[in-house]
Write an enzyme that holds these catalytic residues in place. Structure first.
Site, mmCIF file in Angstrom:
data_model
loop_
_atom_site.group_PDB
_atom_site.id
_atom_site.type_symbol
_atom_site.label_atom_id
_atom_site.label_comp_id
_atom_site.label_asym_id
_atom_site.label_seq_id
_atom_site.Cartn_x
_atom_site.Cartn_y
_atom_site.Cartn_z
ATOM 1 N N ASP A 1 0.905 -1.148 0.000
ATOM 2 C CA ASP A 1 0.000 0.000 0.000
ATOM 3 C C ASP A 1 0.938 1.190 0.000
ATOM 4 O OD1 ASP A 1 -1.413 2.281 0.840
ATOM 5 O OD2 ASP A 1 -3.022 1.013 1.583
ATOM 6 N N HIS A 2 1.053 1.865 -1.142
ATOM 7 C CA HIS A 2 2.157 2.832 -1.245
ATOM 8 C C HIS A 2 2.004 3.988 -0.253
ATOM 9 C CE1 HIS A 2 -0.533 5.142 -3.920
ATOM 10 N NE2 HIS A 2 0.268 6.166 -3.735
ATOM 11 N N HIS B 1 -5.883 2.868 1.357
ATOM 12 C CA HIS B 1 -5.063 4.004 1.786
ATOM 13 C C HIS B 1 -5.647 4.723 3.012
ATOM 14 C CE1 HIS B 1 -3.065 3.154 -1.865
ATOM 15 N NE2 HIS B 1 -3.758 3.918 -2.671
HETATM 16 C C1 BG6 Z 1 -3.776 4.827 -6.211
HETATM 17 C C2 BG6 Z 1 -5.169 4.929 -6.744
HETATM 18 O O1 BG6 Z 1 -3.644 3.705 -5.373
HETATM 19 O O2 BG6 Z 1 -3.474 6.002 -5.461
HETATM 20 C C3 BG6 Z 1 -5.334 6.176 -7.600
HETATM 21 O O3 BG6 Z 1 -5.466 3.782 -7.526
HETATM 22 C C4 BG6 Z 1 -4.891 7.413 -6.846
HETATM 23 O O4 BG6 Z 1 -6.687 6.337 -8.023
HETATM 24 C C5 BG6 Z 1 -3.512 7.193 -6.226
HETATM 25 O O5 BG6 Z 1 -4.871 8.491 -7.750
HETATM 26 C C6 BG6 Z 1 -3.154 8.352 -5.314
HETATM 27 O O6 BG6 Z 1 -1.817 8.236 -4.910
HETATM 28 P P1 BG6 Z 1 -0.954 9.507 -4.513
HETATM 29 O O7 BG6 Z 1 0.334 8.943 -4.036
HETATM 30 O O8 BG6 Z 1 -0.822 10.335 -5.749
HETATM 31 O O9 BG6 Z 1 -1.727 10.216 -3.446
#
Ligand code: BG6
Length: 483
Positions: A177-178, A240
């Site tokens: 989960d980044h 997230h």
């Molecule tokens: C991804 C989603 O996991 O996270 C996207 O699939 C979203 O829809 C993105 O735009 C948002 O990531 P960050 O790091 O740009 O906030």
């Protein structure tokens, strides 16, 4: 002071789906940056694997292009890029057949860390995991990394867990989960557990409510077909926002060991009350003059998929009973701004009189942009005029306060290096993912069975009207997005 880099052990990193979008945008640039900073040396190997037939040279050219397009590369980096490209190899592999596996095996070295990153459709996780094991390419020390979406409901997540666990132990599986790799998300743990100031206040006696916002200004143009099968609930909330909620609400783990941290996060998810339909709002962005709407981007004029969600969540335990957590996320909102805002209660008695209303303190942890922390305090209005109160911010923007930290690192850089180190703290455990689906599934099925469609909202706004009412009803207000 240069950032401190602790080199990792030598590794062979096999990237399935190496020519795909995520690999080009995030994974390969992240590997390059960690190489450039000296976290691993020229003996390590990055081996692209996918269905497409490419030579090693073609793959290197493709990665070179990706680095220049997405890698935030400085002009002086060309020599480092050339060295990085030397590490790259390529193996065409048939995930569902026998083709290419022995050639892949022949490219791997013994006695180094082997990591297999599956940047492919989840339907291929089981096939690839199985072949890695039956061909002997992966052993009991290898690591397997998988991306979201990890299932689209509890049953599919259980099936994916079973498919992976048939070949790998839980301790070898890294579910990304980044958001957990974001610097400020980790800072939330440092703030809570490395400062004695906050933790005694961190409960329903002192905190009125918490707002967690992940707002995006872009829409889903270009990925509408994929997104429409998922929606904000599956795409953002179940993973997230859930992780942000867990790190905000969890009890202090006894150590910073992976399972100690993940046990505490799991307890939070298991404490969540089911969310009733009155406590949840979903929206869809409408067209703006001369532009497209969500429905146009999704390619389905009847789609009921939400591009926005706001909800009131209750954590039913001793620490949090009576302190709601309000979550909201959406596309095409007025700004790209993500934060956790903790609203403390007002002092129990105001000695300064009616003319001096006191607001509670507010602690805002900004994830993006301008990563940092702000604490809103009440102070005396400076100068003459008697005892008048005003508010002022104690503000820390990490980039200004810690300039020596250098270029901000992408979440994937941290996470990939943790895979090589064998540290699972910032990865989701299988039971955590299943618990999050157990919570999310009833909400999604209630929507599927309802006749109500998502409420339309203007692009560039703060979301639908009902999201404002969700807080007004409780005598509260959202913080403005991008405040
Ligand atoms: C991804 C989603 O996991 O996270 C996207 O699939 C979203 O829809 C993105 O735009 C948002 O990531 P960050 O790091 O740009 O906030």
């Amino acid at each position: 002071m240069a950032p401190r880099v602790i080199p990792v052990d030598s590794f062979d990193f096999v990237l399935f789906g190496a020519t795909g979008d995520l690999a080009r945008r995030k994974i390969l640039p992240s590997l390059f940056h960690r190489f450039q900073i000296g976290q691993f040396d020229e003996n390590c190997r990055v081996i692209g694997a996918s269905r497409s037939q490419h030579t090693q040279e073609e793959f290197r050219a493709l990665v070179n292009d990706a680095l220049h397009e997405f890698g935030d590369i400085e002009p002086a980096a060309e020599a480092d890029i050339a060295k990085f490209l030397e590490l790259l190899d390529y193996a065409p592999v048939d995930a569902r057949g026998d083709g290419g596996w022995s050639e892949l095996a022949g490219k791997l070295r013994d006695n180094v860390v082997r990591a297999f990153y599956l940047s492919v459709a989840p339907s291929l996780f089981g096939d690839i995991a199985g072949r890695l094991k039956t061909t002997g390419i992966a052993d009991d020390n290898s690591r397997i990394v998988v991306e979201k979406p990890f299932g689209h409901d509890l049953a599919s997540a259980q099936a994916l867990n079973a498919a992976l666990r048939a070949h790998f132990k839980e301790g070898q599986i890294y579910r990304i989960d980044h958001y957990l790799g974001k610097e400020t998300v980790q800072n939330l743990m440092a703030l809570r557990f490395a400062n004695s100031l906050f933790e005694p206040q961190w409960n329903s006696h002192n905190i009125d409510h918490v707002q967690i916002t992940v707002a995006e200004s872009i829409g889903v143009a270009g990925r509408g077909e994929y997104y429409d099968k998922s929606g904000a609930m599956r795409d953002m909330v179940q993973n997230h926002l859930m992780q942000l909620l867990c790190l905000t609400a969890m009890e202090p783990p006894s150590t910073f060991e992976p399972n100690a941290v993940r046990n505490e996060k799991l307890k939070v998810i298991e404490s969540l009350e089911p969310v009733s339909m009155e406590n949840i709002v979903r929206g869809q962005y409408r067209a703006k003059a001369g532009g497209d709407s969500y429905l146009d981007h999704a390619g389905d004029p009847h789609s009921r998929t939400e591009s926005f969600v706001a909800m009131k969540v209750e954590v039913a335990n001793w620490r949090w009973a009576g302190t709601p957590f309000y979550l909201r996320t959406g596309k095409c909102l007025r700004a790209r701004a993500s934060e956790i805002a903790v609203f403390f209660r007002k002092p129990p008695h105001n000695i300064f009189g009616e003319d001096n209303a006191i607001e509670g303190n507010k602690l805002v942890i900004r994830l993006q942009p301008d990563e940092g922390i702000t604490l809103k305090t009440t102070i005396k209005d400076p100068g003459p005029g008697g005892m008048r109160l005003t508010s002022a911010n104690l503000d820390m923007t990490f980039a200004d306060s810690l300039p020596e930290a250098g270029r901000p690192q992408d979440a994937y850089e941290r996470l990939i290096m943790d895979v090589i180190r064998g540290n699972q703290t910032l990865f989701m455990r299988g039971d955590e993912v299943e618990a999050a689906w157990t919570w999310a599934d009833p909400i999604i099925s209630a929507w599927d069975n309802a006749t109500r469609t998502p409420q339309p909202y203007d692009q560039g706004s703060s979301g639908p009207e009902d999201a404002l009412l969700l807080l007004h009803r409780d005598g509260r207000r959202w913080r403005p997005i991008g405040a």
